[in-house]
Design a protein around this motif. Structure first.
Motif, mmCIF file in Angstrom:
data_model
loop_
_atom_site.group_PDB
_atom_site.id
_atom_site.type_symbol
_atom_site.label_atom_id
_atom_site.label_comp_id
_atom_site.label_asym_id
_atom_site.label_seq_id
_atom_site.Cartn_x
_atom_site.Cartn_y
_atom_site.Cartn_z
ATOM 1 N N ALA A 49 8.961 -7.942 95.618
ATOM 2 C CA ALA A 49 9.926 -7.366 96.556
ATOM 3 C C ALA A 49 9.482 -7.653 97.980
ATOM 4 C CB ALA A 49 10.059 -5.862 96.351
ATOM 5 N N TYR A 59 14.563 -8.347 99.380
ATOM 6 C CA TYR A 59 14.532 -9.368 98.327
ATOM 7 C C TYR A 59 13.851 -8.750 97.122
ATOM 8 C CZ TYR A 59 12.143 -12.892 95.555
ATOM 9 O OH TYR A 59 11.642 -13.600 94.506
ATOM 10 N N TYR A 60 14.350 -9.079 95.929
ATOM 11 C CA TYR A 60 13.720 -8.634 94.686
ATOM 12 C C TYR A 60 13.630 -9.782 93.703
ATOM 13 C CZ TYR A 60 14.540 -3.879 96.334
ATOM 14 O OH TYR A 60 14.540 -2.719 97.070
ATOM 15 N N ASP A 62 13.865 -11.223 89.982
ATOM 16 C CA ASP A 62 14.758 -10.861 88.885
ATOM 17 C C ASP A 62 14.090 -9.895 87.907
ATOM 18 O OD1 ASP A 62 16.374 -14.131 88.602
ATOM 19 O OD2 ASP A 62 16.778 -12.422 89.915
ATOM 20 N N LYS A 65 14.563 -6.282 89.479
ATOM 21 C CA LYS A 65 15.836 -5.819 90.027
ATOM 22 C C LYS A 65 16.380 -4.645 89.229
ATOM 23 C CE LYS A 65 17.598 -9.977 92.292
ATOM 24 N NZ LYS A 65 18.546 -11.108 92.209
#
Length: 125
Positions: A49, A59-60, A62, A65
């Motif tokens: 992250a 931002y993460y 996948d 998330k």
């Protein structure tokens, strides 16, 4: 001299939650990218992250998330990583990091980050 101090590593059962914090000091500018990375034994370092401090763009990876949330406590230069629904795949050493990059590059690319915390261990069983 930039310093990143982390706290929050622990052992937890699968399905549980943990909260990491990272406090940055010594960085002369108000806009920067803060991120969390993790590395498990035998695996590559993964950016999980990131957060751009000017507008809290995130931002993460996948893999996290919907389970992890990165947020900022602005006045304290502190970034929080809330980790929920933990599973064994989340077991790793977690590091916070700081990068002097524009928002478009605030992501999980570890090579962009010059400043790193000491790391804290998370074990999910």
């Amino acid at each position: 001299h930039v310093q990143l101090v982390e706290s929050g590593g622990a052992s937890v059962q699968a399905g549980g939650s943990l909260r990491h914090s990272c406090v940055a000091s010594g960085y002369p500018y108000s806009r920067y990218c803060m991120a969390w990375f993790r590395q498990a034994p035998g695996k590559k370092r993964e950016g999980v992250a990131a957060l751009w401090t000017d507008d809290d763009t995130t931002y993460y990876a996948d893999s996290v998330k919907g389970r992890f949330v990165i947020s900022r406590v602005g006045a304290k230069n502190m970034v929080i990583l809330q980790m929920n629904s933990l599973n064994s795949e989340d077991t790793a050493m977690y590091y916070c990091a700081l990068a002097d990059v524009p928002r478009a590059y605030c992501n999980g690319d570890s090579w962009r980050f010059r400043h790193w915390g000491q790391g804290t261990q998370v074990t999910v069983s």
